[in-house]
Enzyme design. Structure first.
Site, PDB file in Angstrom:
ATOM      1  N   ASP A   1       6.345  -4.196  14.681  1.00 25.54           N
ATOM      2  CA  ASP A   1       7.850  -4.091  14.106  1.00 25.54           C
ATOM      3  C   ASP A   1       8.767  -3.225  14.808  1.00 25.54           C
ATOM      4  O   ASP A   1       8.795  -2.130  14.555  1.00 25.54           O
ATOM      5  CB  ASP A   1       7.775  -3.782  12.499  1.00 25.54           C
ATOM      6  CG  ASP A   1       6.694  -4.835  11.823  1.00 25.54           C
ATOM      7  OD1 ASP A   1       7.122  -6.026  11.575  1.00 25.54           O
ATOM      8  OD2 ASP A   1       5.679  -4.408  11.316  1.00 25.54           O
TER       9      ASP A   1
ATOM     10  N   ASP B   1       2.981  -0.260  18.359  1.00 22.41           N
ATOM     11  CA  ASP B   1       3.443  -0.634  17.138  1.00 22.41           C
ATOM     12  C   ASP B   1       4.111  -1.958  17.120  1.00 22.41           C
ATOM     13  O   ASP B   1       4.548  -2.299  18.439  1.00 22.41           O
ATOM     14  CB  ASP B   1       4.526   0.428  16.770  1.00 22.41           C
ATOM     15  CG  ASP B   1       5.094  -0.227  15.458  1.00 22.41           C
ATOM     16  OD1 ASP B   1       4.468  -0.223  14.260  1.00 22.41           O
ATOM     17  OD2 ASP B   1       6.426   0.141  15.362  1.00 22.41           O
TER      18      ASP B   1
HETATM   19  C1  G6P Z   1       5.855  -1.946   9.517  1.00 31.00           C
HETATM   20  C2  G6P Z   1       7.296  -1.957   9.146  1.00 31.00           C
HETATM   21  C3  G6P Z   1       7.598  -1.536   7.698  1.00 31.00           C
HETATM   22  C4  G6P Z   1       6.697  -2.330   6.840  1.00 31.00           C
HETATM   23  C5  G6P Z   1       5.316  -1.989   7.097  1.00 31.00           C
HETATM   24  C6  G6P Z   1       4.398  -2.703   6.107  1.00 31.00           C
HETATM   25  O1  G6P Z   1       5.527  -0.567   9.508  1.00 31.00           O
HETATM   26  O2  G6P Z   1       8.087  -1.365  10.052  1.00 31.00           O
HETATM   27  O3  G6P Z   1       9.135  -2.033   7.524  1.00 31.00           O
HETATM   28  O4  G6P Z   1       7.137  -1.659   5.319  1.00 31.00           O
HETATM   29  O5  G6P Z   1       4.984  -2.462   8.457  1.00 31.00           O
HETATM   30  O6  G6P Z   1       4.593  -4.060   6.221  1.00 31.00           O
HETATM   31  P1  G6P Z   1       4.364  -5.618   5.224  1.00 31.00           P
HETATM   32  O7  G6P Z   1       4.542  -6.379   6.210  1.00 31.00           O
HETATM   33  O8  G6P Z   1       2.760  -5.304   5.174  1.00 31.00           O
HETATM   34  O9  G6P Z   1       4.988  -5.236   4.110  1.00 31.00           O
HETATM   35 MG    MG Z   2       7.809  -0.031  13.722  1.00 34.02          MG
END
Ligand code: G6P
Ligand code: MG
Length: 215
Positions: free
Chosen positions: A11, A9
């Site tokens: 983030d 993953d």
């Molecule tokens: C990851 C992050 C989330 C985020 C999601 C969508 O899973 O941990 O916090 O909401 O991605 O990301 P985006 O950049 O497309 O809003």
């Molecule tokens: Mg994450």
């Protein structure tokens, strides 16, 4: 059958971006006169953009039309990018580069499985893109985690079976997604995540033995 690939993953596992997602949501809720704590943020960690908004509206008892939702999501993403554009090599979390180099030098394949539409830009800004054979991001899948789709597509593109892939995840929804895809999972988090097979606080000092799992 041993582990032949590691799927990460992005983030909160490789880069400190989870902080910027949090700050952007906090700024949005402040416009509605609502506070947003880091503890509350745990509920939307790793959750897709639209689903995160729905959870927050419910949590904070805010009514919003469909049109307004589209608008605020755009706004939140612009703020997120405003913060994220300042990201560089220094925002890569401790031990990440060393572990990626170790994994690659042992002949394993690597992939990113993120539901974020911003994954590519973050990988470019941090110089991490070169470590990955496969990138599955929000543009590539329909269903967000905890659906296993992003991990299933990752295994397909790696030409491997799910049980040959180990996953590193920081959120519960991500751990569930990888488990549902049939993979072994290492949680990377301050506190353990029950459904994961192993748990580490970060990638610092990890050795290849982290990829040994009981069958
Ligand atoms: C990851 C992050 C989330 C985020 C999601 C969508 O899973 O941990 O916090 O909401 O991605 O990301 P985006 O950049 O497309 O809003
Ligand atoms: Mg994450």
């Amino acid at each position: 059958m041993g582990i032949k690939a590691v799927i990460f993953d992005l983030d909160g596992v490789l880069v400190k971006t989870d902080r910027y997602h949090y700050l952007a949501w906090k700024r949005l809720l402040a416009e509605y006169g609502k506070d947003f704590t880091e503890e509350e943020n745990e509920q939307i960690k790793g959750v897709a953009r639209i689903k995160s908004l729905e959870i927050l509206l419910d949590m904070k008892k805010i009514e919003m039309s469909e049109v307004e939702k589209i608008n605020v999501l755009r706004k939140k993403n612009n703020w997120y990018l405003e913060y994220a554009m300042k990201i560089d090599e220094d925002d890569v979390l401790p031990g990440v580069r060393e572990f990626l180099e170790l994994v690659k030098s042992n002949g394993l394949k690597t992939a990113i499985a993120s539901t974020s539409d911003n994954a590519y830009i973050i990988l470019e800004l941090t110089g991490l893109m070169k470590y990955f054979d496969v990138l599955i991001d929000g543009y590539r899948v329909k269903e967000a985690k905890p659906s296993p789709e992003v991990y299933r597509v990752g295994a397909l593109e790696l030409h491997l079976n799910p049980e040959e892939c180990a996953v590193f995840e920081d959120s519960r929804s991500g751990v569930l997604a990888a488990k549902r895809a049939g993979m072994k999972v290492v949680a990377v988090s301050d506190n353990p995540i029950d459904e994961a097979d192993k748990w580490v606080k970060n990638l610092e000092g990890l050795e290849m033995s982290i990829l040994d799992f009981e069958r």
